[in-house]
Design an enzyme around this catalytic site. Sequence first.
Site, PDB file in Angstrom:
ATOM      1  N   GLU A   1      44.619  47.354  37.506  1.00  0.00           N
ATOM      2  CA  GLU A   1      44.053  48.671  37.845  1.00  0.00           C
ATOM      3  C   GLU A   1      42.643  48.423  38.326  1.00  0.00           C
ATOM      4  O   GLU A   1      41.841  47.814  37.621  1.00  0.00           O
ATOM      5  CB  GLU A   1      44.056  49.587  36.615  1.00  0.00           C
ATOM      6  CG  GLU A   1      45.417  50.150  36.260  1.00  0.00           C
ATOM      7  CD  GLU A   1      46.098  50.860  37.412  1.00  0.00           C
ATOM      8  OE1 GLU A   1      45.391  51.418  38.279  1.00  0.00           O
ATOM      9  OE2 GLU A   1      47.327  50.826  37.475  1.00  0.00           O
TER      10      GLU A   1
ATOM     11  N   CYS B   1      36.340  54.774  37.223  1.00  0.00           N
ATOM     12  CA  CYS B   1      37.146  54.511  38.418  1.00  0.00           C
ATOM     13  C   CYS B   1      37.626  55.817  39.036  1.00  0.00           C
ATOM     14  O   CYS B   1      37.926  55.883  40.215  1.00  0.00           O
ATOM     15  CB  CYS B   1      38.326  53.624  38.071  1.00  0.00           C
ATOM     16  SG  CYS B   1      39.343  54.319  36.767  1.00  0.00           S
TER      17      CYS B   1
HETATM   18  P1  NAD Z   1      34.814  43.309  36.933  1.00  0.00           P
HETATM   19  O1  NAD Z   1      35.905  43.141  37.918  1.00  0.00           O
HETATM   20  O2  NAD Z   1      33.508  42.704  37.225  1.00  0.00           O
HETATM   21  O3  NAD Z   1      35.247  42.698  35.521  1.00  0.00           O
HETATM   22  C1  NAD Z   1      36.440  43.097  34.898  1.00  0.00           C
HETATM   23  C2  NAD Z   1      36.876  42.027  33.921  1.00  0.00           C
HETATM   24  O4  NAD Z   1      37.296  40.861  34.642  1.00  0.00           O
HETATM   25  C3  NAD Z   1      35.766  41.555  32.975  1.00  0.00           C
HETATM   26  O5  NAD Z   1      36.328  41.334  31.692  1.00  0.00           O
HETATM   27  C4  NAD Z   1      35.324  40.256  33.611  1.00  0.00           C
HETATM   28  O6  NAD Z   1      34.684  39.377  32.697  1.00  0.00           O
HETATM   29  C5  NAD Z   1      36.653  39.708  34.084  1.00  0.00           C
HETATM   30  N1  NAD Z   1      36.563  38.685  35.138  1.00  0.00           N
HETATM   31  C6  NAD Z   1      35.575  38.485  36.033  1.00  0.00           C
HETATM   32  N2  NAD Z   1      35.893  37.455  36.853  1.00  0.00           N
HETATM   33  C7  NAD Z   1      37.113  37.014  36.466  1.00  0.00           C
HETATM   34  C8  NAD Z   1      37.990  36.002  36.927  1.00  0.00           C
HETATM   35  N3  NAD Z   1      37.662  35.203  37.957  1.00  0.00           N
HETATM   36  N4  NAD Z   1      39.184  35.830  36.330  1.00  0.00           N
HETATM   37  C9  NAD Z   1      39.549  36.639  35.289  1.00  0.00           C
HETATM   38  N5  NAD Z   1      38.760  37.618  34.793  1.00  0.00           N
HETATM   39  C10 NAD Z   1      37.554  37.817  35.389  1.00  0.00           C
HETATM   40  O7  NAD Z   1      34.677  44.891  36.641  1.00  0.00           O
HETATM   41  P2  NAD Z   1      33.601  45.663  35.739  1.00  0.00           P
HETATM   42  O8  NAD Z   1      32.270  45.637  36.437  1.00  0.00           O
HETATM   43  O9  NAD Z   1      33.678  45.203  34.332  1.00  0.00           O
HETATM   44  O10 NAD Z   1      34.173  47.164  35.788  1.00  0.00           O
HETATM   45  C11 NAD Z   1      33.934  48.040  36.836  1.00  0.00           C
HETATM   46  C12 NAD Z   1      35.147  48.105  37.764  1.00  0.00           C
HETATM   47  O11 NAD Z   1      36.300  48.454  36.995  1.00  0.00           O
HETATM   48  C13 NAD Z   1      35.031  49.169  38.825  1.00  0.00           C
HETATM   49  O12 NAD Z   1      35.491  48.651  40.040  1.00  0.00           O
HETATM   50  C14 NAD Z   1      35.977  50.269  38.343  1.00  0.00           C
HETATM   51  O13 NAD Z   1      36.507  51.096  39.346  1.00  0.00           O
HETATM   52  C15 NAD Z   1      37.028  49.466  37.683  1.00  0.00           C
HETATM   53  N6  NAD Z   1      37.800  50.261  36.726  1.00  0.00           N
HETATM   54  C16 NAD Z   1      39.066  50.596  37.081  1.00  0.00           C
HETATM   55  C17 NAD Z   1      39.817  51.390  36.219  1.00  0.00           C
HETATM   56  C18 NAD Z   1      41.237  51.760  36.572  1.00  0.00           C
HETATM   57  O14 NAD Z   1      41.999  52.048  35.669  1.00  0.00           O
HETATM   58  N7  NAD Z   1      41.600  51.779  37.843  1.00  0.00           N
HETATM   59  C19 NAD Z   1      39.275  51.808  35.005  1.00  0.00           C
HETATM   60  C20 NAD Z   1      37.974  51.437  34.688  1.00  0.00           C
HETATM   61  C21 NAD Z   1      37.240  50.644  35.557  1.00  0.00           C
END
Ligand code: NAD
Length: 458
Positions: A233, A267
């Site tokens: 997501e 999001c």
């Molecule tokens: P992010 O993508 O930076 O991080 C998300 C997670 O992925 C964190 O736990 C991070 O440590 C991990 N991560 C980072 N690099 C990785 C890799 N190479 N491999 C595996 N894991 C990795 O996102 P964020 O800044 O924590 O959150 C904000 C984003 O989340 C926004 O884009 C928002 O729209 C989205 N979001 C989406 C939903 C949804 O349900 N669609 C809900 C909430 C937030």
Amino acid sequence: MTTTKFLVLTSRNPADPSDVLLEIPAPGAFASIDAVDRARAAQQGWLLGGAAARSAALGSAADAIETAGAELTALAVREVGKPLTEARAEVARTVAIWRYYAQAPYEPVGAVHETAVGAGLLLTRRRPHGVAGLITPWNFPFAIPSWKAAPALAAGNAVVLKPAPEATACAVHLAEVVQRALPEGVFTVLPGGAAEGNALVSSADVVSFTGSTAVGRAVARRGAARGIPVQAEMGGLNAAVVLPDADIETAAAHIATAIAGYAGQKCTATSRVIAVGTALKPLREALSEALRALPVGDPADAATVSGPLIDQHARDRVCESWHGLCALAGGTVPDGPGWFAAPTLVEKVPSGHRLLREEVFGPVAALLPAENLDHAARITNSVPYGLVTSVHTADLSTALGGLDRLDTGMIRINAPSTGVDFHLPFGGAKASSHGPREQGRAALEFYTSSRTYTLTPP
Ligand code: NAD
């Protein structure tokens, strides 16, 4: 505010960055593999313990979260800057999620069919995958881990949660609370960043990710290469469509909270407001006014609607997004500590501008005129994302007629784009989602796979 490149995880209060909640060494990739091994060792006992034991444990976890509600709420306010009222609501929602899935172990897990030819029976039975790797963002530090973990556990999986570094303290505390109700090893929190997340994708049996589109797509690719189920997501660039017959004041109030509630860090936040025909003039005024009136400030104050952005980088990105544009409201940052930004509405945004292409993840939206509903639908669909659209109108049949043209996963009529329910499938189209939906019954299917049994009389 978070540095994983020096192998230290630091989490700060975004309303007062001098307040450091946590500074710990990042455990590293091997810790992920270790956590998955330990979870795998615990999983069979959890599954074979039976439906009643799993149901009781999930119910007890809900009770434990409810009992710890005040401290969890305070932690979300301090660590991720969630305004108090929203933080309380998130904790209440988290309790409801665990209670909802506490019933799931008793749900049917398959069906009985006639054989195509001859005597016998065909049965299907859904079985858990094993160890679910959960990778979560910081913005819903209790609800998102819970709407992944609770269905995975209900179905008989063990889980390893890799939270966002910015929300490490929330995740660790949630785990302490939930672990009181669960057998050892079935729910593990693995603090870390990209290295730990990456290693989790390389070792879990199923992966559920929520976060940005760039990371989500990389996770999906790596999961596909291993042949494991992955759901991701991801981001949104959501529109609110306002028709001329809408109650403009109410629509403006809904849209203002959807733009700037929790500083737009959802999001499902609204970042494009599409005014159809004569709705433009009154909406322009009402929405600007509603945004100016929105209480911004200390997230610990129950009246605050828009708190700080998560870190300096996030606030810089927000300020760059409105730079050089005509601001009807906001467009400023207050003095003082904390990563605050004023709720902002801009207009006359040139086509191709980043506000119309990229998720900014802050309290800023573009006001866009549309000639009619058709035109509004084309504008809505003109971005790479497709998570949620809100439509504001007094005429339900017009709205329903126009809705089929929208390529978003969720549509909310006369409601803010934010605030969707946890017991229905959640997800979007295009760059917003990959793989099966989460939440509701859809989650139980994702965390299991179907086996077909043929029973032939001896
Ligand atoms: P992010 O993508 O930076 O991080 C998300 C997670 O992925 C964190 O736990 C991070 O440590 C991990 N991560 C980072 N690099 C990785 C890799 N190479 N491999 C595996 N894991 C990795 O996102 P964020 O800044 O924590 O959150 C904000 C984003 O989340 C926004 O884009 C928002 O729209 C989205 N979001 C989406 C939903 C949804 O349900 N669609 C809900 C909430 C937030």
